[in-house]
Write a protein that holds these residues in place. Structure first.
Motif, PDB file in Angstrom:
ATOM      1  N   ASN A 109       0.821  -1.209   0.000  1.00 42.90           N
ATOM      2  CA  ASN A 109       0.000   0.000   0.000  1.00 42.90           C
ATOM      3  C   ASN A 109       0.857   1.264   0.000  1.00 42.90           C
ATOM      4  N   LEU A 110       1.930   1.265   0.770  1.00 43.75           N
ATOM      5  CA  LEU A 110       2.825   2.436   0.785  1.00 43.75           C
ATOM      6  C   LEU A 110       3.481   2.630  -0.579  1.00 43.75           C
ATOM      7  N   GLU A 113       0.905   3.995  -2.962  1.00 45.53           N
ATOM      8  CA  GLU A 113       0.680   5.414  -2.679  1.00 45.53           C
ATOM      9  C   GLU A 113       1.796   6.264  -3.280  1.00 45.53           C
ATOM     10  N   GLU A 114       3.030   5.800  -3.146  1.00 50.75           N
ATOM     11  CA  GLU A 114       4.156   6.524  -3.738  1.00 50.75           C
ATOM     12  C   GLU A 114       4.018   6.607  -5.256  1.00 50.75           C
ATOM     13  N   SER A 116       1.229   6.384  -6.999  1.00 51.53           N
ATOM     14  CA  SER A 116       0.103   7.275  -7.340  1.00 51.53           C
ATOM     15  C   SER A 116       0.517   8.734  -7.240  1.00 51.53           C
ATOM     16  N   SER A 117       1.247   9.065  -6.196  1.00 57.39           N
ATOM     17  CA  SER A 117       1.720  10.445  -6.032  1.00 57.39           C
ATOM     18  C   SER A 117       2.623  10.837  -7.193  1.00 57.39           C
ATOM     19  N   LEU A 144      -2.223  16.063  -3.655  1.00 58.91           N
ATOM     20  CA  LEU A 144      -2.161  14.616  -3.863  1.00 58.91           C
ATOM     21  C   LEU A 144      -0.831  14.173  -4.462  1.00 58.91           C
ATOM     22  N   PRO A 147       4.014  13.026  -1.560  1.00 56.15           N
ATOM     23  CA  PRO A 147       3.983  11.722  -0.885  1.00 56.15           C
ATOM     24  C   PRO A 147       3.402  11.864   0.530  1.00 56.15           C
ATOM     25  N   THR A 148       2.695  10.850   0.953  1.00 58.31           N
ATOM     26  CA  THR A 148       2.106  10.857   2.287  1.00 58.31           C
ATOM     27  C   THR A 148       3.201  10.754   3.333  1.00 58.31           C
ATOM     28  N   THR A 150       4.144   9.222   6.267  1.00 60.05           N
ATOM     29  CA  THR A 150       3.691   8.054   7.019  1.00 60.05           C
ATOM     30  C   THR A 150       3.893   8.244   8.513  1.00 60.05           C
TER      31      THR A 150
END
Length: 169
Positions: A109-110, A113-114, A116-117, A144, A147-148, A150
């Motif tokens: 998932n991480l 997410e990377e 997608s960003s 968006l 990067p999230t 974490t």
């Protein structure tokens, strides 16, 4: 898809290879002890035991276990002990496997997410660079594209968990 299935199969094979022989024995035993056939067999045994010990004296046979059937109670208790222990042994290993799956899910998932960003960032860059497309800033897309964090997400999760468990210590 075949590659992913192969990777998963290899994971389970490696896990089985490192299984101690005693662990493998108890897991096979737990599969048998948890089957409907085993429950049915136990029920038939208990009914047959009770019938034999109630009816045997009337037919001239020796009674093995007089009511309230202490030997039967001991056998049922031993059976329950064996079943619960073997199930716990299997559940402990399944819990370890589940933890590994959860960790793998988190990693995937991480990574997703990377990716997608990065895709959003590239699309925004492409949008800005194309001469035919009007350069209209999109704050949501810019956000968006980042990067999230974490650590920040984990911190919020921990704070929420503490808030939910405030009465438990």
């Amino acid at each position: 898809m075949h590659e992913n299935l192969g990777t998963i199969a290899e994971f389970y094979e490696r896990n089985e290879e490192h299984l101690h022989p005693a662990q493998a024995f108890f897991e096979r035993l737990s599969l048998i002890l948890g089957s409907p056939a085993y429950v049915g067999t136990n029920l038939l045994f208990v009914v047959a035991w009770i019938l034999w010990n109630v009816l045997a004296p009337g037919y001239g046979f020796k009674q093995i276990d007089e009511p309230p059937f202490p030997w039967l109670q001991g056998l049922v208790t031993l059976n329950a002990f064996i079943i619960s222990t073997t199930v716990l042994i299997r559940q402990n290993r399944m819990a370890k496997l589940a933890n590994q799956h959860t960790h793998l899910d988190l990693q995937v998932n991480l990574l997703a997410e990377e990716k997608s960003s990065k895709i959003i960032e590239m699309l925004e860059e492409l949008r800005r660079d194309l001469p035919n497309v009007r350069n209209k800033p999109d704050r949501e897309a810019e956000e968006l594209a980042q990067p999230t964090d974490t650590r920040a997400v984990l911190s919020v999760i921990e704070q929420e968990a503490e808030g939910l468990n405030c009465g438990k210590k």
